[in-house]
Design a protein around this motif. Structure first.
Motif, PDB file in Angstrom:
ATOM      1  N   GLU A 197       2.395  -0.388   3.367  1.00  0.00           N
ATOM      2  CA  GLU A 197       1.116  -0.889   3.512  1.00  0.00           C
ATOM      3  C   GLU A 197       0.058  -0.422   2.387  1.00  0.00           C
ATOM      4  N   ILE A 198      -0.550  -1.252   1.683  1.00  0.00           N
ATOM      5  CA  ILE A 198      -1.681  -0.978   0.815  1.00  0.00           C
ATOM      6  C   ILE A 198      -3.093  -1.076   1.467  1.00  0.00           C
ATOM      7  N   HIS A 199      -3.953  -0.064   1.535  1.00  0.00           N
ATOM      8  CA  HIS A 199      -5.283  -0.389   2.133  1.00  0.00           C
ATOM      9  C   HIS A 199      -6.358   0.036   0.979  1.00  0.00           C
ATOM     10  N   VAL A 200      -7.077  -0.628   0.501  1.00  0.00           N
ATOM     11  CA  VAL A 200      -8.109  -0.202  -0.532  1.00  0.00           C
ATOM     12  C   VAL A 200      -9.510  -0.583   0.221  1.00  0.00           C
ATOM     13  N   GLN A 201     -10.343   0.502  -0.047  1.00  0.00           N
ATOM     14  CA  GLN A 201     -11.686   0.410   0.342  1.00  0.00           C
ATOM     15  C   GLN A 201     -12.662   0.624  -1.180  1.00  0.00           C
ATOM     16  N   ILE A 202     -13.381  -0.424  -1.399  1.00  0.00           N
ATOM     17  CA  ILE A 202     -14.304  -0.226  -2.678  1.00  0.00           C
ATOM     18  C   ILE A 202     -15.696   0.005  -2.152  1.00  0.00           C
ATOM     19  N   GLU A 203     -16.228   0.694  -2.730  1.00  0.00           N
ATOM     20  CA  GLU A 203     -17.953   1.034  -2.593  1.00  0.00           C
ATOM     21  C   GLU A 203     -18.519   1.093  -3.966  1.00  0.00           C
ATOM     22  N   GLY A 204     -19.322  -0.217  -4.181  1.00  0.00           N
ATOM     23  CA  GLY A 204     -19.955  -0.518  -5.501  1.00  0.00           C
ATOM     24  C   GLY A 204     -21.216  -0.356  -5.292  1.00  0.00           C
ATOM     25  N   VAL A 205     -22.066  -0.971  -5.840  1.00  0.00           N
ATOM     26  CA  VAL A 205     -23.529  -1.256  -5.815  1.00  0.00           C
ATOM     27  C   VAL A 205     -23.831  -2.904  -5.718  1.00  0.00           C
ATOM     28  N   SER A 228     -21.865  -5.037  -1.484  1.00  0.00           N
ATOM     29  CA  SER A 228     -21.760  -3.678  -2.027  1.00  0.00           C
ATOM     30  C   SER A 228     -20.377  -2.936  -1.648  1.00  0.00           C
ATOM     31  N   SER A 229     -19.702  -3.799  -1.197  1.00  0.00           N
ATOM     32  CA  SER A 229     -18.347  -3.093  -0.568  1.00  0.00           C
ATOM     33  C   SER A 229     -17.055  -4.207  -0.863  1.00  0.00           C
ATOM     34  N   ALA A 230     -15.902  -3.721  -0.885  1.00  0.00           N
ATOM     35  CA  ALA A 230     -14.771  -4.798  -0.590  1.00  0.00           C
ATOM     36  C   ALA A 230     -13.544  -4.227   0.179  1.00  0.00           C
ATOM     37  N   GLN A 231     -12.546  -4.902   0.377  1.00  0.00           N
ATOM     38  CA  GLN A 231     -11.334  -4.437   1.034  1.00  0.00           C
ATOM     39  C   GLN A 231     -10.312  -5.263   0.507  1.00  0.00           C
ATOM     40  N   ILE A 232      -9.305  -4.451   0.482  1.00  0.00           N
ATOM     41  CA  ILE A 232      -7.829  -5.161  -0.191  1.00  0.00           C
ATOM     42  C   ILE A 232      -6.656  -4.724   0.689  1.00  0.00           C
ATOM     43  N   LYS A 233      -5.961  -5.643   1.131  1.00  0.00           N
ATOM     44  CA  LYS A 233      -4.757  -5.189   1.845  1.00  0.00           C
ATOM     45  C   LYS A 233      -3.526  -5.612   1.198  1.00  0.00           C
ATOM     46  N   GLY A 234      -2.599  -5.076   0.992  1.00  0.00           N
ATOM     47  CA  GLY A 234      -1.290  -5.696   0.396  1.00  0.00           C
ATOM     48  C   GLY A 234      -0.039  -4.838   0.812  1.00  0.00           C
ATOM     49  N   THR A 235       1.003  -4.926   0.108  1.00  0.00           N
ATOM     50  CA  THR A 235       2.411  -4.317   0.629  1.00  0.00           C
ATOM     51  C   THR A 235       3.124  -4.158  -0.845  1.00  0.00           C
ATOM     52  N   PHE A 236       3.816  -3.072  -0.598  1.00  0.00           N
ATOM     53  CA  PHE A 236       4.903  -2.867  -1.630  1.00  0.00           C
ATOM     54  C   PHE A 236       6.315  -2.819  -1.136  1.00  0.00           C
ATOM     55  N   ARG A 237       7.343  -3.417  -1.762  1.00  0.00           N
ATOM     56  CA  ARG A 237       8.531  -3.470  -1.308  1.00  0.00           C
ATOM     57  C   ARG A 237       9.414  -3.044  -2.172  1.00  0.00           C
ATOM     58  N   THR A 238      10.481  -2.289  -2.109  1.00  0.00           N
ATOM     59  CA  THR A 238      11.566  -2.341  -3.201  1.00  0.00           C
ATOM     60  C   THR A 238      12.856  -1.570  -2.383  1.00  0.00           C
ATOM     61  N   MET A 239      13.943  -1.402  -3.040  1.00  0.00           N
ATOM     62  CA  MET A 239      15.179  -0.878  -2.990  1.00  0.00           C
ATOM     63  C   MET A 239      15.801   0.328  -3.643  1.00  0.00           C
ATOM     64  N   GLY A 251     -17.853   3.905 -12.387  1.00  0.00           N
ATOM     65  CA  GLY A 251     -18.472   4.826 -11.757  1.00  0.00           C
ATOM     66  C   GLY A 251     -18.677   4.853 -10.297  1.00  0.00           C
ATOM     67  N   ALA A 252     -17.791   4.087  -9.773  1.00  0.00           N
ATOM     68  CA  ALA A 252     -17.834   3.835  -8.183  1.00  0.00           C
ATOM     69  C   ALA A 252     -16.590   4.190  -7.476  1.00  0.00           C
ATOM     70  N   LYS A 253     -16.505   3.974  -6.380  1.00  0.00           N
ATOM     71  CA  LYS A 253     -15.465   4.521  -5.656  1.00  0.00           C
ATOM     72  C   LYS A 253     -14.437   3.558  -5.181  1.00  0.00           C
ATOM     73  N   LEU A 254     -13.120   3.462  -5.425  1.00  0.00           N
ATOM     74  CA  LEU A 254     -12.094   2.863  -4.961  1.00  0.00           C
ATOM     75  C   LEU A 254     -10.973   3.549  -4.193  1.00  0.00           C
ATOM     76  N   ASP A 255     -11.064   3.720  -3.102  1.00  0.00           N
ATOM     77  CA  ASP A 255     -10.089   4.760  -2.357  1.00  0.00           C
ATOM     78  C   ASP A 255      -8.988   3.908  -1.786  1.00  0.00           C
ATOM     79  N   LEU A 256      -7.971   4.346  -2.249  1.00  0.00           N
ATOM     80  CA  LEU A 256      -6.523   3.860  -2.210  1.00  0.00           C
ATOM     81  C   LEU A 256      -5.935   4.693  -0.847  1.00  0.00           C
ATOM     82  N   GLN A 257      -5.334   4.019   0.098  1.00  0.00           N
ATOM     83  CA  GLN A 257      -4.531   4.517   1.264  1.00  0.00           C
ATOM     84  C   GLN A 257      -3.217   3.707   1.378  1.00  0.00           C
ATOM     85  N   ILE A 258      -2.098   4.547   1.313  1.00  0.00           N
ATOM     86  CA  ILE A 258      -0.973   3.647   1.390  1.00  0.00           C
ATOM     87  C   ILE A 258       0.026   4.401   2.448  1.00  0.00           C
ATOM     88  N   ALA A 259       0.317   3.597   3.572  1.00  0.00           N
ATOM     89  CA  ALA A 259       0.971   3.763   4.556  1.00  0.00           C
ATOM     90  C   ALA A 259       2.276   3.582   4.316  1.00  0.00           C
TER      91      ALA A 259
END
Length: 394
Positions: free
Chosen positions: A193-201, A257-268, A292-300
């Motif tokens: 699982e891909i989780h992204v939190q973006i904090e802009g202005v 000021s903010s955005a969220q992205i969710k996705g998936t990566f799959r492979t073999m 010059g802003a924060k894009l925080d990536l979390q991969i579960a």
């Protein structure tokens, strides 16, 4: 035992197994909360003299059936079923439809569990005909990370006695009842699982020069990641990088000021999997620095890929072909969905095959995870015959 003897035993209990399935279907429980289902399964095993332990990984059950001549430490073959349901409102008209709003056995785990219970009865009655001990694994939490298989393994399910190989089946509405699908080697993908939190202005849409637009940041990150993953992927390595949610609550004249992205990566491929994780992180760092802003990536990190052992799967396929006729056994293609049975495949030879449950003439055509998912209940007899035949010929 001969095929006809096994079949006669199964036919004698078919009505009972259907009743068990309907009870479980009417009382679905979500992942890792299968307490009533566990007690129901344990009660049936106790009534039929099957030695078992409940409460494994909290809501799992492990049973063992062996011949009187089998040593206690003789290696065994495991048959696995899963117990959990999905957070879906059922939309069928069955008398035994879900009694719990918001939950449904929409992936057929009620079928898997009932089949394994029926197999337990047959094996227990004829345990002295078993060439090897059989371990029955009733596993919680297949539908939810970290996956009940990983927790059962941590609880020691592959030891005492040692499991030398494992088998599982899964309902497959794409096939008519009576048909079986199987594939040797790589079959199902890993799942992250891909989780992204973006904090802009944020600010006024007419004054973008005063803002750092998180939507543009997210678009740049997605496009750069997809391009690089496509460009650098090793030849013949299946993969999927997709995004199903991009949320930024601005308006026609409001840059959020903010955005969220969710996705998936799959492979073999595990090496490529690790490389992609690193690539996504590098792009997050690059985009953050550029804007010059924060894009925080979390991969579960989720389930690994599932690989059917070639030698063991060839044996299972031969048993199924002999039992049902080779014309009813079909070769499956690669599948980018995930299954936590893959955890077992990383340590032991496994065979995971598909059980046809569809019936187009009767409108049983909906895919798993659909609110109108249904099965032709004749598939329970087919599943029991398949699993019991494997157990008597391992």
């Amino acid at each position: 035992m001969t095929k006809s003897e096994i079949q006669a035993e199964i036919e004698a209990i078919q009505a009972q197994v259907i009743a068990w399935r309907r009870h479980i279907h009417a009382h679905p429980e979500p992942s890792f909360q299968e307490f009533e289902t566990m007690e129901y399964v344990a009660r049936i095993l106790t009534e039929h003299g099957v030695s078992h332990q409940k409460g494994v990984a909290e809501t799992g059950i492990v049973a063992i059936i062996r011949a009187d001549s089998h040593p206690q430490d003789m290696p065994c073959v495991a048959l696995r079923a899963d117990l959990d349901a999905l957070p879906i409102d059922e939309q069928t008209n069955h008398e035994f439809k879900s009694t719990r709003a918001g939950y449904m056995h929409a992936c057929g785990h009620d079928v898997h569990t009932s089949i394994l219970l029926g197999v337990a009865l047959v094996l227990q009655r004829h345990r002295n005909n078993l060439p090897k001990p059989i371990k029955l694994i009733f596993q919680p939490g297949e539908e939810q990370s970290p996956g009940g298989a990983s927790l059962m393994m941590a609880a020691g399910v592959l030891s005492n006695p040692e499991v030398e190989s494992l088998v599982a089946l899964h309902v497959y509405p794409e096939f008519e009842v009576g048909e079986i699908g199987i594939k040797s080697g790589l079959y199902m993908a890993s799942s992250d699982e891909i989780h992204v939190q973006i904090e802009g202005v944020g600010g006024h849409g007419a004054l973008p020069e005063r803002c750092i637009n998180p939507i543009q940041m997210g678009l740049d990150w997605i496009q750069s990641c997809q391009a690089l993953v496509k460009e650098r992927c090793p030849q013949d390595v299946p993969q999927v990088l997709s995004f199903g949610r991009f949320e930024a609550l601005g308006s026609t004249n409001v840059i959020p000021s903010s955005a969220q992205i969710k996705g998936t990566f799959r492979t073999m491929n595990e090496q490529w999997r690790a490389q992609v994780h690193q690539l996504l992180a590098e792009q997050a760092t690059e985009i953050s620095a550029r804007y010059g802003a924060k894009l925080d990536l979390q991969i579960a990190k989720g389930y690994p890929f599932l690989q059917n052992d070639e030698v063991f799967t060839a044996h299972v396929k031969a048993v199924l072909s002999d039992t049902f006729g080779p014309e009813h056994i079909h070769e499956l293609g690669l599948r980018m969905t995930a299954e936590d049975f893959a955890f077992y495949s990383q340590q032991k030879p496994v065979c995971f095959f598909r059980l046809g449950v569809g019936n187009q003439a009767n409108g049983i055509v909906h895919a798993v995870h659909h609110p109108q998912f249904d099965v032709d209940e004749r598939s329970l007899e087919v599943g029991m015959l398949a699993m019991a035949s494997i157990a008597f010929q391992v």
